[in-house]
Structure formats: structure tokens, C-alpha cells
Design a protein around this motif. Sequence first.
Motif, PDB file in Angstrom:
ATOM      1  N   ALA A  37       4.832  -2.650 -13.089  1.00 59.93           N
ATOM      2  CA  ALA A  37       3.433  -2.634 -12.546  1.00 59.93           C
ATOM      3  C   ALA A  37       3.658  -1.649 -11.882  1.00 59.93           C
ATOM      4  CB  ALA A  37       3.060  -4.155 -12.064  1.00 59.93           C
ATOM      5  N   VAL A  38       2.467  -0.805 -11.454  1.00 53.13           N
ATOM      6  CA  VAL A  38       2.318   0.267 -10.677  1.00 53.13           C
ATOM      7  C   VAL A  38       1.327   0.069  -9.691  1.00 53.13           C
ATOM      8  CG1 VAL A  38       1.792   2.616 -10.349  1.00 53.13           C
ATOM      9  CG2 VAL A  38       3.013   2.074 -12.470  1.00 53.13           C
ATOM     10  N   SER A  39       1.657   0.172  -8.351  1.00 54.72           N
ATOM     11  CA  SER A  39       0.673  -0.188  -7.444  1.00 54.72           C
ATOM     12  C   SER A  39       0.205   1.093  -6.650  1.00 54.72           C
ATOM     13  CB  SER A  39       1.151  -0.987  -6.272  1.00 54.72           C
ATOM     14  OG  SER A  39       0.117  -1.347  -5.148  1.00 54.72           O
ATOM     15  N   VAL A  40      -0.962   1.771  -6.824  1.00 55.25           N
ATOM     16  CA  VAL A  40      -1.477   2.957  -6.212  1.00 55.25           C
ATOM     17  C   VAL A  40      -2.495   2.564  -5.206  1.00 55.25           C
ATOM     18  CG1 VAL A  40      -2.098   5.187  -6.499  1.00 55.25           C
ATOM     19  CG2 VAL A  40      -0.819   4.211  -8.245  1.00 55.25           C
ATOM     20  N   PRO A  41      -2.173   3.055  -3.945  1.00 53.71           N
ATOM     21  CA  PRO A  41      -3.370   2.952  -3.068  1.00 53.71           C
ATOM     22  C   PRO A  41      -4.424   3.659  -3.199  1.00 53.71           C
ATOM     23  CG  PRO A  41      -1.504   4.147  -1.866  1.00 53.71           C
ATOM     24  CD  PRO A  41      -1.165   3.475  -3.122  1.00 53.71           C
TER      25      PRO A  41
END
Length: 100
Positions: A37-41
Amino acid sequence: MRTFIAALAGAAALLPALVRATTAQPDPTDAAAPVPAVSVPSALADYQPYRDQKAPPWQELNRAVTSAPGKPGMSHGQMPAGGAGAADNVHGSHHEESAK
């Protein structure tokens, strides 16, 4: 010096074991491979919209600029005519001579 060489030799012997300890990457051609999973602000998370500040009317601003107290200005009616600045203007004197 011998201890340094022994330490390097020991590290070199352990290197293959450390390389195998890393996790294997999934095959990029496998469509069923798990994807982390990628978390990009958000780039706009801290955005604050611009708010106009209350400005005085343009008439008041004009009055403040034209009649600034303590700052003497020179209007066109107060320009020197033929004073010390006229002697520096030699451009006009060339045109006053008649052609012979």
C-alpha cells in the motif's frame, strides 16, 4: 593490523548470509503479485485560500500620495527657468547658430 584483516575476512564470510536474508522482490510480470500500500500526502493539505484585506478607497490613497506632509515635492510650476541648470544645457546653443 592483523585484527583489522581478520575483521574484514569475517565480514566477507558473513556477506553471502546477509544477502540471502533480504526479502525477495515479487516477479514484476506476475499480475497476482502482492503490491504494498502506498500512502501519499496531498499536495494541497496545508492550502489556505487567499483572502483580500480591507483596503481604503482609491480617493484616500490618492490624497495620501499627493499631499505627503514633510516631503516637499516639486510640481511643474516650480521648475527652475534659466537658473544654474540652464548653463548645463548646451544642446540648445548649437541650434541657435545660423548656417553660413
